[in-house]
Enzyme design. Structure first.
Site, PDB file in Angstrom:
ATOM      1  N   SER A 235      47.359  38.635  34.421  1.00 24.62           N
ATOM      2  CA  SER A 235      47.043  40.016  34.780  1.00 24.62           C
ATOM      3  C   SER A 235      46.941  40.844  33.507  1.00 24.62           C
ATOM      4  O   SER A 235      47.381  40.419  32.438  1.00 24.62           O
ATOM      5  CB  SER A 235      48.141  40.616  35.680  1.00 24.62           C
ATOM      6  N   SER A 273      44.315  37.160  39.024  1.00 22.74           N
ATOM      7  CA  SER A 273      44.592  38.113  37.956  1.00 22.74           C
ATOM      8  C   SER A 273      44.601  39.536  38.503  1.00 22.74           C
ATOM      9  O   SER A 273      43.636  39.981  39.121  1.00 22.74           O
ATOM     10  CB  SER A 273      43.538  37.996  36.847  1.00 22.74           C
ATOM     11  N   ASP A 275      44.119  43.049  37.609  1.00 19.52           N
ATOM     12  CA  ASP A 275      43.496  43.802  36.513  1.00 19.52           C
ATOM     13  C   ASP A 275      43.361  45.259  36.938  1.00 19.52           C
ATOM     14  O   ASP A 275      42.492  45.597  37.759  1.00 19.52           O
ATOM     15  CB  ASP A 275      42.134  43.205  36.173  1.00 19.52           C
TER      16      ASP A 275
END
Length: 355
Positions: A235, A273, A275
């Site tokens: 992340s 992830s 983000d």
């Protein structure tokens, strides 16, 4: 030394604190299997509950457990410092934010509104024993109290246990100046701070040069035993500060451009992830108690924002690169290791030599 990204000039410290009034503090836990911490960003030197700043968030990929984003997106303001920590410590740090704010404002939740804690997270469980839940409220308070214009980057604070492109990641920061044409040559500062915990080694790109494949071909023990067949599971949190007068909608437009800087380093916003970007402006504050039915608010015309967009892209990419070059090699839980990029050598020299 980290390569310089882009063409815009950086501020004196090349960090988010080049935006006047913004400060950063860390609390770092680094003993054996405990490799974690807390990082706090203060938008100004006052009380953000009483003097809020306009802000907006953008979720590029929502595999995350951050707290407080819904109200920021709805109301367009920050009312606490911004906290960063590991995934399993979000609740602890949010409670610490509430307690700290209530100490300064005893009527929170009574005659005053309740507080919106704002805590961002990444999973540092590869290096850190995340199940130990070692972060306490005292660590948040330490980071808050230690916030200053000059601060460390790399494997510190919330970045202590983070990995980036199968190397050691963590906290990185950068700034750029943007000159606005048509406003008497007015110059504004854009600063970025990232918590970098994403990416696969083979994708690593520095200043437009793909060096990840070369690193992958090296001895795996040198670069932390990358597992390049696994899915993306990291992340990144990207925080943008600016002194340009912008409203929440415009700040959302700035936050979206973080994704361009992120992509330039080799990220593709993988399935696992988280983000997330947040942008805020220090140009003016909004009182928690209205003085009247209306409030005067100044903002740049939308047609003038392009230089700020470019500054966001460059400062975000530079902050990620700085996180990689500032980090030190860390050995943590169960002997897991993440090597610092600066400790890696290639047949043609160091990574910086190839750029």
């Amino acid at each position: 030394m980290a390569p310089i990204i882009g063409s815009l000039p950086a501020g004196p410290s090349n960090s988010i604190s080049d935006v006047a009034g913004v400060t950063v503090g860390h609390a770092t836990l680094m003993q054996g299997s405990i490799q974690t911490g807390v990082t706090v960003i203060r938008p100004h030197g006052g009380d953000p509950f009483r003097d809020k700043v306009p802000a907006a968030t953008v979720v590029l990929n929502g595999f995350g457990k951050s707290m407080g984003l819904v109200q920021v997106q709805e109301l367009g303001v920050l009312e606490t410092p911004i906290a960063l920590t590991n995934t399993m410590s979000v609740g602890t740090v949010a409670t610490a934010q509430i307690l700290s704010a209530m100490k300064a404002n005893p009527e929170i939740g009574r005659s005053d509104p309740t507080l919106n804690p704002l805590v961002f997270e990444c999973n540092d469980g590869y290096l850190n024993d995340i199940q130990a839940m070692a972060v306490t409220a005292a660590h948040y308070q330490q980071a808050l109290d230690d916030a200053a214009p000059q601060f460390a980057q790399g494997a510190v604070g919330a970045g202590r246990g983070m990995s980036c492109f199968d190397l050691k990641g963590g906290i990185g920061s950068a700034s750029r100046y943007a000159k606005i044409s048509g406003v008497d040559g007015q110059q504004y500062c854009v600063g970025a701070l990232v918590l970098a915990n994403f990416g696969k080694l083979t994708d690593l790109t520095l200043a437009g040069i793909r060096i990840g494949d070369q690193l992958h071909r090296q001895d795996a023990t040198q670069t932390g035993s990358p597992e390049n067949e696994r899915p993306e599971m990291g992340s990144i949190i990207m925080i943008i500060a600016t002194d340009a007068p912008l409203d929440a909608r415009q700040l959302g437009r700035l936050a979206k451009r973080c994704g361009i800087g992120l992509g330039r380093t080799g990220s593709h916003y993988g399935h696992g992830s988280g983000d997330i970007a947040l942008a805020f402006s220090t140009a003016q504050t909004i009182s928690y108690r209205p003085d009247g039915a209306t409030q005067q608010f100044f903002m740049l015309h939308d047609s003038l924002l392009d230089p700020l967009f470019k500054a966001v892209v460059e400062s975000t990419e530079q902050a990620i690169v700085n996180a990689l070059f500032a980090a030190e090699t860390v050995i943590g839980r169960d002997g897991h290791r993440r090597s610092a990029l600066r400790d890696v050598t290639l047949s043609g020299g160091t990574p910086a030599d190839l750029i």
